[in-house]
Design an enzyme around this catalytic site. Structure first.
Site, PDB file in Angstrom:
ATOM      1  N   ARG A  48       3.701  -0.249  -5.022  1.00 56.26           N
ATOM      2  CA  ARG A  48       3.492  -0.840  -3.693  1.00 56.26           C
ATOM      3  C   ARG A  48       2.157  -1.554  -3.580  1.00 56.26           C
ATOM      4  NH1 ARG A  48       6.963   1.555   0.307  1.00 56.26           N
ATOM      5  NH2 ARG A  48       5.566   0.716   1.855  1.00 56.26           N
ATOM      6  N   TRP A  65      -3.008  -2.587  -1.602  1.00 57.30           N
ATOM      7  CA  TRP A  65      -2.793  -4.008  -1.870  1.00 57.30           C
ATOM      8  C   TRP A  65      -3.620  -4.728  -0.816  1.00 57.30           C
ATOM      9  CZ3 TRP A  65      -0.911  -8.287   0.762  1.00 57.30           C
ATOM     10  CH2 TRP A  65      -0.613  -9.403  -0.031  1.00 57.30           C
ATOM     11  N   LYS A  77       5.464  -4.503  -4.340  1.00 58.62           N
ATOM     12  CA  LYS A  77       6.914  -4.442  -4.256  1.00 58.62           C
ATOM     13  C   LYS A  77       7.446  -4.863  -2.897  1.00 58.62           C
ATOM     14  CE  LYS A  77      11.026  -3.516  -5.767  1.00 58.62           C
ATOM     15  NZ  LYS A  77      11.629  -4.610  -6.553  1.00 58.62           N
ATOM     16  N   GLU A  92      16.234 -18.217  -9.026  1.00 59.33           N
ATOM     17  CA  GLU A  92      15.889 -16.822  -9.309  1.00 59.33           C
ATOM     18  C   GLU A  92      15.279 -16.692 -10.712  1.00 59.33           C
ATOM     19  OE1 GLU A  92      15.401 -14.319  -7.673  1.00 59.33           O
ATOM     20  OE2 GLU A  92      15.666 -12.583  -8.947  1.00 59.33           O
ATOM     21  N   ASN A  96      -1.693   1.822   6.147  1.00 59.51           N
ATOM     22  CA  ASN A  96      -0.887   0.746   5.595  1.00 59.51           C
ATOM     23  C   ASN A  96      -0.524  -0.173   6.762  1.00 59.51           C
ATOM     24  OD1 ASN A  96       0.827  -0.811   4.122  1.00 59.51           O
ATOM     25  ND2 ASN A  96       2.396   0.764   3.825  1.00 59.51           N
ATOM     26  N   GLY A  97      -0.705  -1.467   6.609  1.00 58.25           N
ATOM     27  CA  GLY A  97      -0.399  -2.386   7.713  1.00 58.25           C
ATOM     28  C   GLY A  97      -1.617  -3.233   8.042  1.00 58.25           C
ATOM     29  N   GLU A 131       6.628 -14.796 -11.653  1.00 60.28           N
ATOM     30  CA  GLU A 131       5.943 -13.626 -11.102  1.00 60.28           C
ATOM     31  C   GLU A 131       5.483 -12.637 -12.156  1.00 60.28           C
ATOM     32  OE1 GLU A 131       8.078 -11.269  -8.210  1.00 60.28           O
ATOM     33  OE2 GLU A 131       9.959 -11.534  -9.259  1.00 60.28           O
ATOM     34  N   LYS A 160      11.519 -15.254 -11.463  1.00 60.91           N
ATOM     35  CA  LYS A 160      11.278 -14.121 -12.368  1.00 60.91           C
ATOM     36  C   LYS A 160      10.195 -14.475 -13.386  1.00 60.91           C
ATOM     37  CE  LYS A 160      12.590 -11.664 -10.543  1.00 60.91           C
ATOM     38  NZ  LYS A 160      13.372 -11.586  -9.332  1.00 60.91           N
ATOM     39  N   HIS A 180      15.716 -37.024  -9.720  1.00 59.13           N
ATOM     40  CA  HIS A 180      14.974 -37.551  -8.572  1.00 59.13           C
ATOM     41  C   HIS A 180      13.513 -37.122  -8.595  1.00 59.13           C
ATOM     42  CE1 HIS A 180      18.671 -39.081  -6.838  1.00 59.13           C
ATOM     43  NE2 HIS A 180      19.220 -37.940  -7.260  1.00 59.13           N
ATOM     44  N   CYS A 218       0.835  -1.191   0.000  1.00 59.88           N
ATOM     45  CA  CYS A 218       0.000   0.000   0.000  1.00 59.88           C
ATOM     46  C   CYS A 218       0.877   1.251   0.000  1.00 59.88           C
ATOM     47  CB  CYS A 218      -0.936   0.101   1.193  1.00 59.88           C
ATOM     48  SG  CYS A 218      -2.055  -1.281   1.379  1.00 59.88           S
TER      49      CYS A 218
HETATM   50  O1  M6R Z   1      12.339  -6.019  -0.211  1.00 59.59           O
HETATM   51  P1  M6R Z   1      12.762  -7.442   0.014  1.00 59.59           P
HETATM   52  O2  M6R Z   1      14.023  -7.762  -0.671  1.00 59.59           O
HETATM   53  O3  M6R Z   1      12.792  -7.825   1.447  1.00 59.59           O
HETATM   54  O4  M6R Z   1      11.624  -8.297  -0.681  1.00 59.59           O
HETATM   55  C1  M6R Z   1      11.639  -9.683  -0.634  1.00 59.59           C
HETATM   56  C2  M6R Z   1      10.685 -10.268  -1.630  1.00 59.59           C
HETATM   57  O5  M6R Z   1       9.384  -9.843  -1.368  1.00 59.59           O
HETATM   58  C3  M6R Z   1      11.050  -9.894  -3.066  1.00 59.59           C
HETATM   59  O6  M6R Z   1      12.351 -10.274  -3.384  1.00 59.59           O
HETATM   60  C4  M6R Z   1      10.089 -10.549  -4.062  1.00 59.59           C
HETATM   61  O7  M6R Z   1      10.232 -11.936  -4.041  1.00 59.59           O
HETATM   62  C5  M6R Z   1      10.316  -9.973  -5.454  1.00 59.59           C
HETATM   63  N1  M6R Z   1       9.044  -9.661  -6.067  1.00 59.59           N
HETATM   64  C6  M6R Z   1      11.049 -10.890  -6.346  1.00 59.59           C
HETATM   65  O8  M6R Z   1      11.219 -10.374  -7.626  1.00 59.59           O
END
Ligand code: M6R
Length: 611
Positions: free
Chosen positions: A27, A73, A606, A484, A99-100, A491, A488, A507, A2
């Site tokens: 956000r 969010w 984010k 990773e 927010n929270g 997401e 990517k 396995h 948010c």
């Molecule tokens: O801000 P942070 O690095 O703590 O965030 C961690 C994850 O939320 C963040 O890396 C998330 O997995 C990304 N969307 C990955 O691209």
């Protein structure tokens, strides 16, 4: 999660709020809203993006020089018009953005219902609005006192801003667990959940701490604790400029951030690696280097991409410094009953510095007496403030929800740390230490050579845009790169993808391989090269499509694979910094071809500031 913005001054608030919300949309982007103050408080809000909000408010009177705005969010209640912020209290005395999460919202709501309160939304925020109003009317107290008293009854996290109808020339803001920054202008103040909406107006900011309440009028900011203890605001100068938070001609922030990796790695090593003295120096953790050298164990915690960087860190610390490392998902670590020794070094990794689970894990580790270090990108965020010492990544603002340059910057910091500790400990030879230092200087140019292959990578991505599944394989230092790469793709393109250690494929995951399955393999020349060649053959024998990241000049794999992306040769421990880049570009282009919203993928935000 948010985004929050607020303005009080003599300019028109609406354009400032809308502009700020657009900057904060990364956000959260389920719904958006603003409240504007003229001789009354007007609220405009709707489901959807900030653009939908603008359409919704079109033609209405949006004047007013005080206002608050929010982009959401969803946590409590689905994304719809009613659940969008700002929320008004039942008798319209207060509007609030938040927010929270208010964890005890249902018991508070029950009590308020018994006292005659009704609710329009499913949110915890509306409960807070009504609680503040109830205290205000019942106790006949000031708005500020009502807010402070209400917050003493709340369990959970908040960053919030409130306007009271009876005291309209002020904004009341409070923070606990969710960031809030105040921008200090000339006869005006700005509020936001991070500095990005503020930077175009002022560089002077005040970061609120947990339990702070700011009472802001046009010409004064009073800072106190929830318990009414007066505080002296600490004004800091932001080291951020507007170009850093604009797309700068790129179609998406993600693409811009992928391309920024030539400079972000350079910025991360600047002043820390000296090729002339052949030394690594990390000022932020200099005092704890002896402790690291003698560490019995390092625990690395993080989430998502930061956790993947931590996995690379595990290999690096074990290789260079011979220190046992455990890498933990912050969300698991904090909810188990982890064994934490007083002499443990806990290393928390986070781009945003606001990830709720990572913050909670840090608190747990501190309570257990461990030394907690941070690797963080956002200066002034909560994690650097909660940790004993740490190193900033200096990657610059990362706006795209999919993390790219933050990952390579985190791995860069981890590499420098492990080198430094290993060298001081005597487990990393001077020769290898200096070889690594020299190679670091070559990385920006090598990254550029990979980025120059953008067109070829784009072309090959098109071939896999209709895939429904994908497998990513890597070994050793490159196994986390496979994880990773898969994250990517998942997401931003919504294609199901799994990352696996290449040898582990036999396995189980090998059962998935058929002629529909793209298998992305990191197969650069290193000590596992022969093994990974065998893994590729196993995939080909089952008619899978192999897309391999190989070292320049490799002729063996190009014979077997369906596609290869050649990358410049580097030292094995530094290979994650190069091999991840083609994966970032492949995910980006597959998502673009599929018509996905790359910078704002569905359901994501984010920074995950809720637990
Ligand atoms: O801000 P942070 O690095 O703590 O965030 C961690 C994850 O939320 C963040 O890396 C998330 O997995 C990304 N969307 C990955 O691209």
């Amino acid at each position: 999660m948010c985004g929050i913005v607020g303005y009080i001054g003599d300019k028109q608030a609406y354009p400032i709020l809308i502009n700020g919300l657009k900057r904060l949309e990364y956000r959260g982007y389920d719904s958006a809203g603003v409240a504007l103050r003229t001789n009354r408080t007007q609220v405009f809000k709707c489901k959807g993006k900030v653009q939908d909000l603008e359409n919704h408010a079109k033609g209405s009177d949006v004047s007013g020089s005080i206002g608050i705005g929010h982009t959401r969010w969803a946590t409590h209640g689905e994304p719809n018009d009613q659940n969008a912020h700002p929320h008004s209290s039942m008798n319209n005395k207060f509007v609030i953005i938040h927010n929270g999460i208010i964890e005890n919202y249902s018991s508070l709501k029950e009590k308020l219902i018994k006292r005659g309160y009704t609710f329009q939304s499913d949110t915890d925020t509306e409960v807070l609005a009504n609680l503040i109003e109830y205290i205000y009317l019942k106790g006949e107290v000031s708005a500020e006192l009502a807010v402070r008293l209400a917050l003493t009854k709340v369990v959970g996290a908040y960053g919030l801003v409130v306007i009271c109808d009876d005291e309209p020339d002020k904004l009341i803001a409070a923070r606990k667990g969710s960031p809030l920054v105040v921008g200090v202008g000339n006869g005006e103040y700005f509020l936001a959940s991070d500095a990005t909406p503020i930077i175009e107006y002022t560089n002077s900011v005040i970061y609120l701490n947990d339990n702070d309440v700011a009472i802001i009028s046009r010409d004064e900011l009073v800072l106190k604790t929830i318990q009414n203890d007066k505080l002296t605001p600490h004004i800091q100068q932001l080291d951020l400029d507007i170009e850093q938070i604009e797309k700068g001609g790129y179609d998406h922030f993600m693409l811009k951030e992928i391309f920024e990796q030539t400079s972000s790695i350079h910025d991360t090593i600047r002043g820390r690696i000296s090729t002339t003295n052949k030394e690594v120096f990390l000022g932020g953790i200099n005092d704890v280097i002896p402790q690291l050298v003698n560490a019995r164990r390092i625990l690395i915690i993080g989430c998502g991409t930061s956790w993947h960087a931590g996995m690379v860190g595990e290999y690096l610390f074990e290789e260079f410094a011979r220190i046992p490392v455990e890498v933990e998902y912050a969300s698991e670590f904090r909810y188990r009953n982890p064994v934490i020794f007083k002499d443990d070094i806990v290393l928390a990794i986070s781009q945003s510095g606001e990830t709720a689970d990572t913050l909670a894990a840090i608190k747990l580790a501190k309570e257990a007496g461990a030394t907690v270090l941070g690797i963080c990108n956002v200066v002034g965020s909560s994690i650097p403030r909660e940790t004993h010492a740490g190193v900033y990544t200096h990657a610059g603002p990362e706006i795209g929800v999919a993390s790219t340059k933050a990952f390579t910057a985190q791995v860069t910091v981890l590499t420098m740390m492990a080198m430094l500790v290993g060298y001081r400990k005597g487990t990393l030879s001077k020769e290898v230490y200096q070889e690594l230092i020299a190679e670091f200087a070559n990385l920006p140019e090598k990254i550029k050579r990979i980025l120059d292959k953008e067109e070829d990578i784009k072309e090959l991505s098109k071939k896999y845009m209709d895939s429904t599944n994908a497998l990513y394989l890597g070994r050793g230092f490159l196994f986390p790169v496979a994880l990773e790469g898969a994250l990517k793709l998942k997401e931003i393109s919504y294609i199901h993808a799994e990352g696996y250690p290449a040898a582990e494929m036999k396995h189980g995951p090998i059962a998935l391989i058929d002629e529909q399955m793209p298998v992305f393999v990191v197969a650069t020349k290193d000590k596992s090269y022969e093994k990974i060649v065998s893994n590729i053959q196993e995939v080909k024998a089952r008619k899978g499509h192999v897309i391999a990241i190989v070292t320049e000049g490799d002729t063996v794999i190009s014979e077997m694979a369906d596609h290869v992306v050649e990358i410049p040769e580097t030292l094995e421990p530094l290979a994650p910094l190069l091999t991840v880049i083609p994966f970032q570009l492949i995910s980006y282009y597959i998502a673009v071809y599929r018509g996905c919203n790359v910078d704002q993928p569905r359901n994501l935000a984010k920074s995950v500031t809720v637990e």
